[in-house]
Scaffold this motif. Structure first.
Motif, PDB file in Angstrom:
ATOM      1  N   THR A 174       0.829  -1.215   0.000  1.00  0.00           N
ATOM      2  CA  THR A 174       0.000   0.000   0.000  1.00  0.00           C
ATOM      3  C   THR A 174       0.861   1.262   0.000  1.00  0.00           C
ATOM      4  O   THR A 174       0.582   2.218  -0.739  1.00  0.00           O
ATOM      5  N   ILE A 175       1.929   1.263   0.802  1.00  0.00           N
ATOM      6  CA  ILE A 175       2.824   2.430   0.870  1.00  0.00           C
ATOM      7  C   ILE A 175       3.492   2.665  -0.485  1.00  0.00           C
ATOM      8  O   ILE A 175       3.537   3.795  -0.982  1.00  0.00           O
ATOM      9  N   LEU A 176       3.981   1.576  -1.108  1.00  0.00           N
ATOM     10  CA  LEU A 176       4.628   1.700  -2.416  1.00  0.00           C
ATOM     11  C   LEU A 176       3.655   2.205  -3.476  1.00  0.00           C
ATOM     12  O   LEU A 176       3.996   3.058  -4.298  1.00  0.00           O
ATOM     13  N   GLN A 177       2.422   1.688  -3.433  1.00  0.00           N
ATOM     14  CA  GLN A 177       1.401   2.111  -4.393  1.00  0.00           C
ATOM     15  C   GLN A 177       1.094   3.603  -4.229  1.00  0.00           C
ATOM     16  O   GLN A 177       0.972   4.340  -5.207  1.00  0.00           O
ATOM     17  N   ALA A 178       1.003   4.054  -2.974  1.00  0.00           N
ATOM     18  CA  ALA A 178       0.718   5.465  -2.688  1.00  0.00           C
ATOM     19  C   ALA A 178       1.841   6.369  -3.207  1.00  0.00           C
ATOM     20  O   ALA A 178       1.583   7.403  -3.826  1.00  0.00           O
ATOM     21  N   THR A 179       3.106   5.941  -2.996  1.00  0.00           N
ATOM     22  CA  THR A 179       4.251   6.736  -3.496  1.00  0.00           C
ATOM     23  C   THR A 179       4.242   6.785  -5.012  1.00  0.00           C
ATOM     24  O   THR A 179       4.526   7.829  -5.603  1.00  0.00           O
ATOM     25  N   GLU A 180       3.887   5.644  -5.628  1.00  0.00           N
ATOM     26  CA  GLU A 180       3.843   5.590  -7.083  1.00  0.00           C
ATOM     27  C   GLU A 180       2.767   6.546  -7.626  1.00  0.00           C
ATOM     28  O   GLU A 180       3.003   7.259  -8.612  1.00  0.00           O
ATOM     29  N   TYR A 181       1.613   6.570  -6.976  1.00  0.00           N
ATOM     30  CA  TYR A 181       0.537   7.487  -7.367  1.00  0.00           C
ATOM     31  C   TYR A 181       1.015   8.933  -7.252  1.00  0.00           C
ATOM     32  O   TYR A 181       0.752   9.755  -8.114  1.00  0.00           O
ATOM     33  N   TYR A 182       1.698   9.213  -6.143  1.00  0.00           N
ATOM     34  CA  TYR A 182       2.159  10.578  -5.870  1.00  0.00           C
ATOM     35  C   TYR A 182       3.137  11.054  -6.944  1.00  0.00           C
ATOM     36  O   TYR A 182       3.133  12.207  -7.347  1.00  0.00           O
ATOM     37  N   GLU A 183       3.975  10.123  -7.434  1.00  0.00           N
ATOM     38  CA  GLU A 183       5.020  10.490  -8.398  1.00  0.00           C
ATOM     39  C   GLU A 183       4.631  10.244  -9.858  1.00  0.00           C
ATOM     40  O   GLU A 183       5.416  10.523 -10.765  1.00  0.00           O
ATOM     41  N   ALA A 184       3.406   9.700 -10.095  1.00  0.00           N
ATOM     42  CA  ALA A 184       2.991   9.365 -11.470  1.00  0.00           C
ATOM     43  C   ALA A 184       2.980  10.598 -12.368  1.00  0.00           C
ATOM     44  O   ALA A 184       2.530  11.665 -11.952  1.00  0.00           O
ATOM     45  N   PRO A 185       3.491  10.466 -13.617  1.00  0.00           N
ATOM     46  CA  PRO A 185       3.557  11.614 -14.530  1.00  0.00           C
ATOM     47  C   PRO A 185       2.218  11.947 -15.201  1.00  0.00           C
ATOM     48  O   PRO A 185       2.148  12.823 -16.043  1.00  0.00           O
ATOM     49  N   PHE A 186       1.143  11.226 -14.841  1.00  0.00           N
ATOM     50  CA  PHE A 186      -0.188  11.516 -15.394  1.00  0.00           C
ATOM     51  C   PHE A 186      -1.194  11.389 -14.258  1.00  0.00           C
ATOM     52  O   PHE A 186      -0.874  10.839 -13.203  1.00  0.00           O
ATOM     53  N   SER A 187      -2.415  11.912 -14.477  1.00  0.00           N
ATOM     54  CA  SER A 187      -3.428  11.866 -13.414  1.00  0.00           C
ATOM     55  C   SER A 187      -4.697  11.186 -13.921  1.00  0.00           C
ATOM     56  O   SER A 187      -4.800  10.846 -15.104  1.00  0.00           O
ATOM     57  N   ILE A 188      -5.674  11.033 -13.039  1.00  0.00           N
ATOM     58  CA  ILE A 188      -6.949  10.397 -13.401  1.00  0.00           C
ATOM     59  C   ILE A 188      -7.690  11.246 -14.441  1.00  0.00           C
ATOM     60  O   ILE A 188      -8.552  10.750 -15.172  1.00  0.00           O
ATOM     61  N   ALA A 189      -7.339  12.534 -14.547  1.00  0.00           N
ATOM     62  CA  ALA A 189      -8.000  13.430 -15.502  1.00  0.00           C
ATOM     63  C   ALA A 189      -7.412  13.319 -16.909  1.00  0.00           C
ATOM     64  O   ALA A 189      -7.918  13.942 -17.833  1.00  0.00           O
ATOM     65  N   ASP A 190      -6.317  12.543 -17.077  1.00  0.00           N
ATOM     66  CA  ASP A 190      -5.668  12.431 -18.387  1.00  0.00           C
ATOM     67  C   ASP A 190      -6.366  11.428 -19.296  1.00  0.00           C
ATOM     68  O   ASP A 190      -5.819  10.364 -19.620  1.00  0.00           O
ATOM     69  N   GLY A 191      -7.585  11.772 -19.695  1.00  0.00           N
ATOM     70  CA  GLY A 191      -8.307  10.974 -20.680  1.00  0.00           C
ATOM     71  C   GLY A 191      -8.601   9.558 -20.224  1.00  0.00           C
ATOM     72  O   GLY A 191      -8.584   9.242 -19.027  1.00  0.00           O
ATOM     73  N   VAL A 192      -8.839   8.682 -21.195  1.00  0.00           N
ATOM     74  CA  VAL A 192      -9.255   7.314 -20.890  1.00  0.00           C
ATOM     75  C   VAL A 192      -8.086   6.504 -20.306  1.00  0.00           C
ATOM     76  O   VAL A 192      -8.297   5.557 -19.555  1.00  0.00           O
ATOM     77  N   TYR A 193      -6.841   6.888 -20.642  1.00  0.00           N
ATOM     78  CA  TYR A 193      -5.697   6.173 -20.058  1.00  0.00           C
ATOM     79  C   TYR A 193      -5.659   6.395 -18.548  1.00  0.00           C
ATOM     80  O   TYR A 193      -5.581   5.447 -17.762  1.00  0.00           O
ATOM     81  N   GLY A 194      -5.733   7.687 -18.162  1.00  0.00           N
ATOM     82  CA  GLY A 194      -5.698   8.028 -16.733  1.00  0.00           C
ATOM     83  C   GLY A 194      -6.849   7.408 -15.960  1.00  0.00           C
ATOM     84  O   GLY A 194      -6.653   6.849 -14.874  1.00  0.00           O
ATOM     85  N   SER A 195      -8.059   7.472 -16.545  1.00  0.00           N
ATOM     86  CA  SER A 195      -9.220   6.953 -15.805  1.00  0.00           C
ATOM     87  C   SER A 195      -9.180   5.434 -15.668  1.00  0.00           C
ATOM     88  O   SER A 195      -9.408   4.907 -14.581  1.00  0.00           O
ATOM     89  N   THR A 196      -8.842   4.708 -16.759  1.00  0.00           N
ATOM     90  CA  THR A 196      -8.795   3.236 -16.640  1.00  0.00           C
ATOM     91  C   THR A 196      -7.662   2.809 -15.701  1.00  0.00           C
ATOM     92  O   THR A 196      -7.840   1.914 -14.885  1.00  0.00           O
TER      93      THR A 196
END
Length: 261
Positions: A174-196
């Protein structure tokens, strides 16, 4: 008390289902208030009441099974069917996300640049944190099986050690996943890639948190000698759920992280 001529458990009237529903309503309304008006008070109240209902409901179930002996083999069989059906429903829940992912990625539209990942998206490297997370979950599958075998053999100490290790691996994931989310170069708002990506991996992350909680409760029960060699379905259900979470991650890793990048 009259003698009961059947093996079924006639559950006593309980306040927890209705109170649980009210707590869930408070939580969802609280989320709405938090998202739209940045006001977290109702959400805090909802989460607190949900936690209190959960603890007291679980306490009652533990009391019924461990101390009052209501969980006869027939009742346990019903619980097994219930858990299998629940995991099946979860399987279809994730199937929807995989369907959305493949629908968008197998035939990318011109709006996405006719390619996958879409134009302008830098995907995460599947050989970095995601690979480590795969190793962590596979290792946790081994430790939870070790705990199960120890319980079946009546070895209390190794069972506690293995189960504690499993919950720690779940927390590490869970901690690793959270860090990965924090550092991801795209967000949930970045089209269908981000949302899926974020909906599928995010719901999986939520299931890891739920599974870790399930195992943590089992660990607390294990230290209090609630499980016997023949009677430990509470733990078995947690182990089944954990293996399910593990398998879903393997599919997520192979499709969204590796193939999809």
């Amino acid at each position: 008390m009259a003698h009961q001529a059947h093996p079924y458990h006639m559950v006593d009237p309980s306040p927890w289902p209705i109170l649980g529903a009210i707590a869930a309503l408070l939580t969802t309304s609280g989320l709405t208030m938090w998202f739209h008006y940045n006001s977290p008070q109702l959400l805090a109240l909802g989460l607190l009441s949900t936690t209190l209902v959960m603890l007291q409901w679980w306490r009652d179930v533990v009391r019924e099974s461990t101390f009052q002996g209501h969980h006869t083999p027939t009742v346990q069989k019903g619980l097994r069917y219930g858990m299998i059906l629940f995991i099946t429903s979860e399987l279809f829940f994730f199937l929807g996300f995989f369907w959305a992912f493949f629908h968008s990625s197998l035939a990318p539209t011109p709006e996405l640049g006719s390619q996958w990942p879409p134009t302008g998206i830098t995907p995460l490297n599947p050989l970095e944190v995601p690979l480590l997370n795969t190793a962590i979950l596979l290792a946790s599958g081994v430790t939870v099986t070790w705990a199960h075998h120890s319980i079946m053999e009546g070895d209390q100490k190794p069972a506690i050690q293995a189960l504690a290790l499993t919950t720690l691996l779940g927390l590490y994931f869970t901690i690793l996943q959270a860090t990965e989310y924090y550092e991801a170069p795209f967000s949930i708002a970045d089209g269908v890639y981000g949302s899926t990506f974020f909906v599928a991996t995010g719901f999986h992350g939520l299931h890891v948190i739920i599974g870790s909680t399930f195992l943590l409760i089992c660990l607390a029960r294990l230290t209090k000698f609630h499980f016997t060699q023949k009677h430990h379905f509470g733990f078995e259900a947690a182990a089944w759920y954990w293996h399910f979470v593990d398998i879903i991650w393997l599919f997520l890793y192979m499709t969204i992280y590796w193939w999809g990048s």
